[in-house]
Design a protein around this motif. Structure first.
Motif, short mmCIF file in Angstrom:
data_model
loop_
_atom_site.label_atom_id
_atom_site.label_comp_id
_atom_site.label_asym_id
_atom_site.label_seq_id
_atom_site.Cartn_x
_atom_site.Cartn_y
_atom_site.Cartn_z
N LEU A 111 -92.18 49.41 -72.78
CA LEU A 111 -91.48 49.01 -74.00
C LEU A 111 -92.25 47.88 -74.66
O LEU A 111 -92.61 46.90 -74.00
N VAL A 112 -92.47 48.00 -75.96
CA VAL A 112 -93.14 46.96 -76.73
C VAL A 112 -92.09 46.29 -77.60
O VAL A 112 -91.50 46.93 -78.47
N LEU A 113 -91.85 45.00 -77.34
CA LEU A 113 -90.89 44.21 -78.12
C LEU A 113 -91.69 43.29 -79.03
O LEU A 113 -92.48 42.47 -78.55
N ARG A 114 -91.50 43.43 -80.34
CA ARG A 114 -92.27 42.65 -81.31
C ARG A 114 -91.48 41.42 -81.73
O ARG A 114 -90.35 41.52 -82.19
N LYS A 115 -92.08 40.25 -81.59
CA LYS A 115 -91.45 38.98 -81.99
C LYS A 115 -91.55 38.86 -83.52
O LYS A 115 -92.64 38.85 -84.07
N THR A 116 -90.40 38.79 -84.18
CA THR A 116 -90.37 38.80 -85.65
C THR A 116 -90.06 37.44 -86.26
O THR A 116 -90.11 37.28 -87.47
N GLY A 117 -89.71 36.47 -85.43
CA GLY A 117 -89.38 35.14 -85.94
C GLY A 117 -89.48 34.13 -84.82
O GLY A 117 -89.77 34.47 -83.67
N PRO A 118 -89.21 32.86 -85.12
CA PRO A 118 -89.25 31.83 -84.07
C PRO A 118 -88.11 32.03 -83.07
O PRO A 118 -87.08 32.60 -83.41
N THR A 119 -88.32 31.54 -81.87
CA THR A 119 -87.27 31.64 -80.84
C THR A 119 -86.03 30.91 -81.32
O THR A 119 -86.10 29.74 -81.73
N PRO A 120 -84.87 31.57 -81.30
CA PRO A 120 -83.63 30.92 -81.74
C PRO A 120 -83.27 29.71 -80.89
O PRO A 120 -83.62 29.62 -79.71
N HIS A 121 -82.55 28.77 -81.51
CA HIS A 121 -82.08 27.57 -80.81
C HIS A 121 -81.25 28.01 -79.59
O HIS A 121 -80.47 28.94 -79.66
N GLY A 122 -81.40 27.30 -78.49
CA GLY A 122 -80.65 27.60 -77.27
C GLY A 122 -81.43 28.45 -76.28
O GLY A 122 -80.96 28.67 -75.17
N PHE A 123 -82.61 28.92 -76.68
CA PHE A 123 -83.44 29.71 -75.78
C PHE A 123 -84.77 29.00 -75.59
O PHE A 123 -85.29 28.38 -76.51
N PRO A 124 -85.34 29.07 -74.40
CA PRO A 124 -84.78 29.75 -73.25
C PRO A 124 -83.59 29.00 -72.67
O PRO A 124 -83.51 27.77 -72.79
N ARG A 125 -82.68 29.76 -72.07
CA ARG A 125 -81.56 29.11 -71.38
C ARG A 125 -82.07 28.51 -70.07
O ARG A 125 -83.17 28.79 -69.64
N ARG A 126 -81.25 27.69 -69.44
CA ARG A 126 -81.71 27.02 -68.23
C ARG A 126 -81.97 28.04 -67.11
O ARG A 126 -81.45 29.17 -67.15
N PRO A 127 -82.79 27.67 -66.12
CA PRO A 127 -83.17 28.60 -65.06
C PRO A 127 -81.98 29.30 -64.41
O PRO A 127 -80.97 28.66 -64.09
N GLY A 128 -82.11 30.60 -64.25
CA GLY A 128 -81.10 31.41 -63.58
C GLY A 128 -80.06 32.01 -64.50
O GLY A 128 -79.38 32.97 -64.14
N MET A 129 -79.88 31.46 -65.71
CA MET A 129 -78.82 31.95 -66.61
C MET A 129 -79.07 33.37 -67.11
O MET A 129 -78.14 34.14 -67.28
N ALA A 130 -80.32 33.73 -67.35
CA ALA A 130 -80.62 35.07 -67.84
C ALA A 130 -80.13 36.13 -66.86
O ALA A 130 -79.59 37.16 -67.28
N LYS A 131 -80.32 35.88 -65.57
CA LYS A 131 -79.87 36.86 -64.57
C LYS A 131 -78.36 36.82 -64.36
O LYS A 131 -77.74 37.84 -64.15
N LYS A 132 -77.78 35.61 -64.42
CA LYS A 132 -76.33 35.48 -64.22
C LYS A 132 -75.53 36.05 -65.38
O LYS A 132 -74.50 36.69 -65.19
N ARG A 133 -76.01 35.79 -66.60
CA ARG A 133 -75.30 36.24 -67.80
C ARG A 133 -76.28 36.90 -68.76
O ARG A 133 -76.69 36.30 -69.74
#
Length: 196
Positions: free
Chosen positions: A171-193
């Protein structure tokens, strides 16, 4: 030299406990070397530098760094022992840097390409990779047949990216803008939620 380096890498990878569950060299070649090389043309079409997120034993980063010597690669790995292995096997490659750390703790928006193979479920891998990619760059995810493309597209949209295309299980995901505020979330949050 590059082929010899890859052969030595496969040999050491299979001989080092805890780096792969594979034990057969032919299977390891197919799963770790040949499968990584499938992305060569996709990466070549992008801009350097490249980050391999969760490099583990070195796939897909090492085969791609050998195939694309004009690209700079960062192997990002959270386990120190795996970093030591990567530094040892990549010592002969001038285009490789090994970094011990987590994706969530890296300075963002600086890579042209982020790679993720067997890192996490695809929506989680998208969240770990996309904040590292600059606008216009891409995250390339290795996915299986059962991956929910809709979930990946929704996660990408939350991270200022689109699911541009799928090519041969990549899968190719193209970045179209700056990373939104709040990302990256703190370590472990992506997997938990997960976002999706």
């Amino acid at each position: 030299m590059s082929q010899a380096l890859l052969e030595r890498w496969l040999e050491e990878l299979l001989a080092t406990p805890g780096l792969t569950s594979l034990s057969d060299r032919a299977v390891a070649r197919r799963v770790l070397l040949d499968d990584a090389r499938r992305a060569t043309q996709l990466v070549r079409a992008e801009e350097s530098p490249v980050v391999d997120v969760g490099s583990g034993g070195g796939s897909p980063g090492l085969p791609l760094a050998v195939a694309l010597p004009g690209f700079r690669f960062t192997f990002l790995e959270a386990e120190r022992r795996k970093c030591e292995f990567l530094r040892r096997v990549a010592a002969g490659l001038a285009n490789v840097e090994v970094v011990w750390g987590r994706a969530e703790e890296q300075a963002g928006d600086r890579f042209g390409v982020a790679l993720a193979k067997a890192l996490a479920r695809p929506p989680v891998a998208a969240e770990l990779c996309l904040p590292l990619v600059r606008e216009g760059g891409a995250a390339i995810l290795w996915v299986g047949e059962t991956a929910d493309r809709g979930q990946v597209a929704r996660a990408a949209a939350r991270l200022a990216a689109t699911l541009e295309r799928e090519e041969d299980g990549l899968l190719v995901l193209r970045k179209t803008g700056p990373t939104p505020h709040g990302f990256p979330r703190r370590p472990g949050m992506a997997k938990k939620r997960p976002l999706a």
